[in-house]
Design a protein around this motif. Structure first.
Motif, PDB file in Angstrom:
ATOM      1  N   ALA A 141       0.828  -1.207   0.000  1.00 29.34           N
ATOM      2  CA  ALA A 141       0.000   0.000   0.000  1.00 29.34           C
ATOM      3  C   ALA A 141       0.862   1.257   0.000  1.00 29.34           C
ATOM      4  O   ALA A 141       0.518   2.259  -0.635  1.00 29.34           O
ATOM      5  CB  ALA A 141      -0.936  -0.004   1.207  1.00 29.34           C
ATOM      6  N   LYS A 142       1.990   1.211   0.691  1.00 31.96           N
ATOM      7  CA  LYS A 142       2.896   2.355   0.711  1.00 31.96           C
ATOM      8  C   LYS A 142       3.480   2.651  -0.669  1.00 31.96           C
ATOM      9  O   LYS A 142       3.922   3.765  -0.935  1.00 31.96           O
ATOM     10  CB  LYS A 142       4.036   2.107   1.707  1.00 31.96           C
ATOM     11  CG  LYS A 142       3.615   2.229   3.166  1.00 31.96           C
ATOM     12  CD  LYS A 142       4.802   1.962   4.085  1.00 31.96           C
ATOM     13  CE  LYS A 142       4.404   2.140   5.551  1.00 31.96           C
ATOM     14  NZ  LYS A 142       5.540   1.868   6.470  1.00 31.96           N
TER      15      LYS A 142
ATOM     16  N   HIS B  64      -3.356  -0.782  -4.406  1.00 27.70           N
ATOM     17  CA  HIS B  64      -4.563  -1.025  -3.619  1.00 27.70           C
ATOM     18  C   HIS B  64      -4.583  -2.488  -3.195  1.00 27.70           C
ATOM     19  O   HIS B  64      -4.592  -3.386  -4.033  1.00 27.70           O
ATOM     20  CB  HIS B  64      -5.814  -0.690  -4.432  1.00 27.70           C
ATOM     21  CG  HIS B  64      -7.073  -0.755  -3.633  1.00 27.70           C
ATOM     22  ND1 HIS B  64      -8.316  -0.862  -4.210  1.00 27.70           N
ATOM     23  CD2 HIS B  64      -7.284  -0.733  -2.284  1.00 27.70           C
ATOM     24  CE1 HIS B  64      -9.235  -0.903  -3.261  1.00 27.70           C
ATOM     25  NE2 HIS B  64      -8.626  -0.821  -2.084  1.00 27.70           N
ATOM     26  N   CYS B  65      -4.584  -2.710  -1.893  1.00 24.18           N
ATOM     27  CA  CYS B  65      -4.481  -4.066  -1.366  1.00 24.18           C
ATOM     28  C   CYS B  65      -5.729  -4.459  -0.589  1.00 24.18           C
ATOM     29  O   CYS B  65      -6.476  -3.612  -0.094  1.00 24.18           O
ATOM     30  CB  CYS B  65      -3.265  -4.193  -0.447  1.00 24.18           C
ATOM     31  SG  CYS B  65      -1.701  -3.927  -1.293  1.00 24.18           S
TER      32      CYS B  65
ATOM     33  N   TYR C  76      -4.258   3.655   4.881  1.00 25.19           N
ATOM     34  CA  TYR C  76      -3.912   3.318   3.498  1.00 25.19           C
ATOM     35  C   TYR C  76      -5.067   2.728   2.702  1.00 25.19           C
ATOM     36  O   TYR C  76      -4.894   2.367   1.538  1.00 25.19           O
ATOM     37  CB  TYR C  76      -2.719   2.350   3.468  1.00 25.19           C
ATOM     38  CG  TYR C  76      -1.427   2.990   3.915  1.00 25.19           C
ATOM     39  CD1 TYR C  76      -0.793   3.965   3.144  1.00 25.19           C
ATOM     40  CD2 TYR C  76      -0.836   2.626   5.124  1.00 25.19           C
ATOM     41  CE1 TYR C  76       0.384   4.549   3.555  1.00 25.19           C
ATOM     42  CE2 TYR C  76       0.353   3.205   5.545  1.00 25.19           C
ATOM     43  CZ  TYR C  76       0.959   4.170   4.760  1.00 25.19           C
ATOM     44  OH  TYR C  76       2.125   4.764   5.173  1.00 25.19           O
TER      45      TYR C  76
ATOM     46  N   ILE D  38      -6.645  -0.152   2.997  1.00 21.43           N
ATOM     47  CA  ILE D  38      -6.543  -1.586   2.731  1.00 21.43           C
ATOM     48  C   ILE D  38      -7.895  -2.229   3.042  1.00 21.43           C
ATOM     49  O   ILE D  38      -8.407  -2.099   4.150  1.00 21.43           O
ATOM     50  CB  ILE D  38      -5.427  -2.220   3.582  1.00 21.43           C
ATOM     51  CG1 ILE D  38      -4.071  -1.611   3.203  1.00 21.43           C
ATOM     52  CG2 ILE D  38      -5.410  -3.736   3.427  1.00 21.43           C
ATOM     53  CD1 ILE D  38      -2.948  -1.962   4.169  1.00 21.43           C
TER      54      ILE D  38
ATOM     55  N   GLU E 162      -0.338   0.077  10.630  1.00 24.27           N
ATOM     56  CA  GLU E 162      -0.027   0.902   9.463  1.00 24.27           C
ATOM     57  C   GLU E 162       1.004   1.981   9.774  1.00 24.27           C
ATOM     58  O   GLU E 162       1.566   2.587   8.853  1.00 24.27           O
ATOM     59  CB  GLU E 162      -1.299   1.543   8.914  1.00 24.27           C
ATOM     60  CG  GLU E 162      -2.248   0.548   8.264  1.00 24.27           C
ATOM     61  CD  GLU E 162      -3.533   1.194   7.801  1.00 24.27           C
ATOM     62  OE1 GLU E 162      -3.763   1.269   6.583  1.00 24.27           O
ATOM     63  OE2 GLU E 162      -4.318   1.635   8.670  1.00 24.27           O
TER      64      GLU E 162
END
Length: 277
Positions: A61-62, A66-67, A104, A106, A258
């Motif tokens: 994600a960083k 898109h996870c 993020y 997720i 995160e």
């Protein structure tokens, strides 16, 4: 399949569809868009498989991907707590919507997002648990997911079989710890993946060592690592050797995974990215 089939393929010469694991694959939700599916498995519990899943999703994600995380560990779900997710998953007659993490985005789907209380036990038999995992694939809307990580339950039982047969897993990471029995336990996971024609991307050893807070020396809490020999035995790479880090445990307890700034899995991330080019 023949009407006289006894389900023992070793003594049968027929070329039926049941020999092919892909013949059991379930279709995802019709509106889902999923890139790659990566399973995170372990031969035994307590080795940090869910932590590795969390860190992998955050690492991807960083990088702007898109996870999603499909928490297939139905009786031991821990993903929502690590991300600080407390709201319930919503749905309608045809669709279940995952809950996005705050930092993020997720997407997470876990049984704990459907239970009235996160401490309610899941006292279900295997077929019901397996059916729930299938629903997390068929009924959940995974919208524009680049990488979907499946947090598997430990071992090689019903649910692992259900995931490997029902979901088109592109590859798995095997998480282990530095103990003598590791070669046997890892071997079981490796051989199951081979039976199901699932590529093993590599090994991640967790709790490899602890760093002395005073001198920085590595302390081998669980003894000498055997990961190199195991990797050589099965011709797979060692992708990470993660230390015992109290900050990671604290972040999971506080729901701030995160916010962790660790790069233990960077080699694993790069390998997965490279394998999908």
């Amino acid at each position: 399949m023949s009407e006289s089939c006894n389900h023992d393929c070793s003594s049968c010469s027929s070329n039926c569809s049941s020999r092919d694991p892909k013949s059991f694959l379930e279709q995802p939700h019709p509106n889902s868009k999923i890139g790659k599916v990566i399973g995170v498995v372990s031969g035994k519990g307590g080795v940090g498989k869910s932590m590795v899943t969390d860190l992998l999703a955050v690492s991807f994600a960083k990088k702007g991907l898109h996870c999603g995380i499909l928490d297939a560990d139905i009786t031991g779900p821990s993903i929502p707590k690590a991300f600080g997710i407390t709201e319930r998953a919503m749905g309608n007659e045809t669709t279940i919507f995952p809950v996005a993490s705050k930092k993020y985005g997720i997407d997470v789907m876990s049984i704990n997002l459907l239970l009235p209380n996160d401490t309610d036990p899941v006292v279900w038999r295997g077929p019901v648990i397996g059916g729930t995992v299938k629903q997390f694939w068929t009924d959940v809307l995974w919208d524009n997911i680049d990488y979907l990580f499946v947090d598997m339950p430990p071992g090689t039982g019903d649910v692992a079989l259900t995931v490997f047969q029902s979901i088109p897993v592109d590859g798995i990471l095997v998480v282990t710890s530095p103990q003598d029995l590791v070669s046997m336990i890892v071997g079981k996971a490796m051989n199951m993946a081979k039976m199901m024609n699932i590529p093993v991307l590599g090994l991640v050893e967790n709790m490899s060592y602890a760093l002395c807070p005073d001198c920085g020396k590595k302390i081998l809490v669980f003894g000498e690592s055997h990961i190199a020999e195991v990797a050589s035995m099965y011709s797979v790479p060692v992708l990470a050797q993660m230390p015992i880090n109290p900050a990671m445990a604290a972040a999971c307890d506080k729901g701030t995974v995160e916010d962790l700034e660790v790069d233990y899995l960077e080699d694993a991330v790069q390998m997965i990215l490279a394998s999908n080019k």
